[in-house]
Design a protein around this motif. Structure first.
Motif, mmCIF file in Angstrom:
data_model
loop_
_atom_site.group_PDB
_atom_site.id
_atom_site.type_symbol
_atom_site.label_atom_id
_atom_site.label_comp_id
_atom_site.label_asym_id
_atom_site.label_seq_id
_atom_site.Cartn_x
_atom_site.Cartn_y
_atom_site.Cartn_z
ATOM 1 N N GLU A 271 10.963 46.659 96.979
ATOM 2 C CA GLU A 271 10.858 48.015 97.508
ATOM 3 C C GLU A 271 12.051 48.261 98.427
ATOM 4 N N ILE A 272 12.503 49.518 98.494
ATOM 5 C CA ILE A 272 13.571 49.869 99.435
ATOM 6 C C ILE A 272 12.922 50.207 100.772
ATOM 7 N N ASP A 273 13.271 49.433 101.777
ATOM 8 C CA ASP A 273 12.659 49.558 103.098
ATOM 9 C C ASP A 273 13.621 50.232 104.072
ATOM 10 N N HIS A 274 13.075 51.090 104.946
ATOM 11 C CA HIS A 274 13.842 51.648 106.056
ATOM 12 C C HIS A 274 13.850 50.615 107.179
ATOM 13 N N THR A 275 15.020 50.118 107.529
ATOM 14 C CA THR A 275 15.113 49.123 108.605
ATOM 15 C C THR A 275 14.509 49.687 109.890
#
Length: 458
Positions: A377-381
């Protein structure tokens, strides 16, 4: 302390964990010293057997007999069979004689035993290489291993070894592919293992297609009957809406059932997307395989191996076939010094950021994890809920397991320039996670970071 701190343990627990980590770290130092000493001793045993056989008219047989005798002696002390000891002596001799720098790097704590195994396994293709080429490979492999975990570096070190091998990977793959086969190994309780020995890219594609089809079946179930789909390790429970009693098959069981249906009847027995007019979308699902191909290999100038992301090297013929048949491909531009991704050109895709991040990250960006980006999944840091923007400098791929861990434990992460992630453990230890350098990529004649500094929106 944030809203999840109650489930993360008290400060006293963190202090106790820090003490345990310190104890483990000290134990690893002692264990490494003992393991290296054992390797040197076993190598000395092999050298003794060679000296005993020296001068014998039947050197090979004499050496084998001497080695058997020495192995039997050591087997009595180690309480293992002499065959096992003989195998370990052979491995120790190979390491001491052919990889001295690797042994020193392990002994001084620069790499681990797992890294040593990666280097020696990959180096097996250099049996005919000169000592100079082997040493050059070893130095480059050690430098790579010092920066990452064994599972992360394995494919890159394998590709590196192929570059130094006298016989090309493609030639050896053609020979190996001639031995492809399917066999049944009987097991217990009326079960058996059906084993297919296939080219890696085919095997990976088969598993991917089975996974997608099984997930479609799981997703089509009624919410009231559905269990969880995929867990972080690819397993989980799910329920079916088609029977009077909910189907509680795990995702592995669904995959196995779809596999059986496809081979026995050519179509899954259960297709929740089917209609009265014919088959649904389940049968149309095709595998996704992420491959990095060097430019010269793609053009047929050389037969160097390509990289099947998350798996292992694949042969040049297969890579060129995949590139020729795909309807979309990406050109990866990298920094000529650091090797990190600067920009990506791709056709027929509406997701500029996603394609960039997939090329840059390659896999989950938690230290040591190698789950391919297409499974993550693309995660927001910085969480979007806390104002974190959907910008390249604030995005990275994380698998479900490590995404959840970032959210619900004391593990923290911040993103530095260049896609570097800096993870901080609950005990305050810092782990730097550099953006992986593709083992093969196009390099631009001049560097432009426009695509990075000014990313287009989704």
């Amino acid at each position: 302390m944030d809203e999840y701190s109650g489930s993360m343990g008290s400060d006293a627990d963190v202090a106790a964990l820090a003490s345990i980590v310190g104890e483990v770290e000290a134990a690893v130092v002692l264990l490494t010293a003992a393991q290296v000493a054992e390797v040197r001793a076993l190598a000395a045993a092999g050298q003794l057997a060679a000296r005993q056989a020296a001068g014998s008219p039947a050197v090979v047989r004499a050496h084998d007999m001497a080695l058997r005798s020495v192995a039997a002696e050591l087997g009595g002390v180690l309480r293992v069979t002499d065959r096992t000891v003989q195998s370990r002596i052979d491995e120790a001799c190979d390491l001491v004689e052919h990889y001295p720098a690797t042994l020193v790097a392990w002994e001084t704590g620069r790499i681990t035993r797992g890294h040593v195994r990666v280097i020696t396994d990959a180096g097996s293709v250099l049996v005919d290489a000169s000592p100079e080429r082997r040493a050059e490979f070893e130095a480059a492999a050690i430098a790579r291993c010092e920066r990452d975990t064994p599972n992360r570096v394995r494919s890159e070190v394998e590709i590196l070894a192929e570059r130094f091998a006298e016989r090309s990977f493609t030639d050896r793959h053609r020979d190996a592919a001639a031995d492809r086969r399917v066999r049944v190994v009987p097991g217990a309780a009326g079960m058996s293992d059906l084993i297919a020995t296939l080219p890696t890219v085919i095997a990976d594609g088969i598993l991917d297609r089975l996974t997608q089809q099984a997930q479609t079946i799981v997703d089509a179930r009624e919410p009231g009957n559905a269990g969880s789909a995929f867990g972080a390790d690819g397993t989980g429970d799910a329920a079916s809406a088609g029977d009077s009693e909910p189907d509680r098959r795990r995702i592995d069981q669904v995959r196995a059932d779809v596999f059986s249906d496809l081979l026995l009847s050519g179509a899954p027995a259960l297709d929740p997307t089917a209609s009265g007019d014919g088959q649904g979308s389940l049968g149309a699902i095709r595998a996704q395989v992420q491959v990095i191909v060097p430019a010269l290999t793609l053009l047929g100038v050389d037969d160097g191996p390509a990289d099947l992301v998350g798996r292992s090297p694949i042969d040049a013929d297969t890579a060129r076939c995949l590139a020729g048949n795909t309807h979309s491909w990406a050109r990866v531009l990298t920094d000529p010094v650091e090797g990190t991704v600067l920009a990506v050109d791709r056709y027929r895709t509406p997701w500029p950021q996603r394609r960039f991040l997939r090329a840059r990250d390659q896999h989950c960006r938690f230290p040591g994890c190698r789950r391919a980006a297409i499974r993550c999944e693309i995660d927001h840091t910085i969480d979007a809920a806390k104002g974190g923007p959907t910008a390249l400098w604030n995005l990275a791929h994380l698998c479900q397991r490590h995404h959840s861990m970032k959210q619900f434990t004391r593990w923290k992460v911040r993103q530095l320039p260049g896609g570097v992630l800096e993870w901080t453990s609950p005990t305050g230890r810092i782990y730097r996670e550099d953006a992986p350098a593709p083992p093969v990529a196009f390099t631009p004649a001049s560097i432009s970071t426009t695509a990075v500094d000014e990313p287009p929106p989704f």
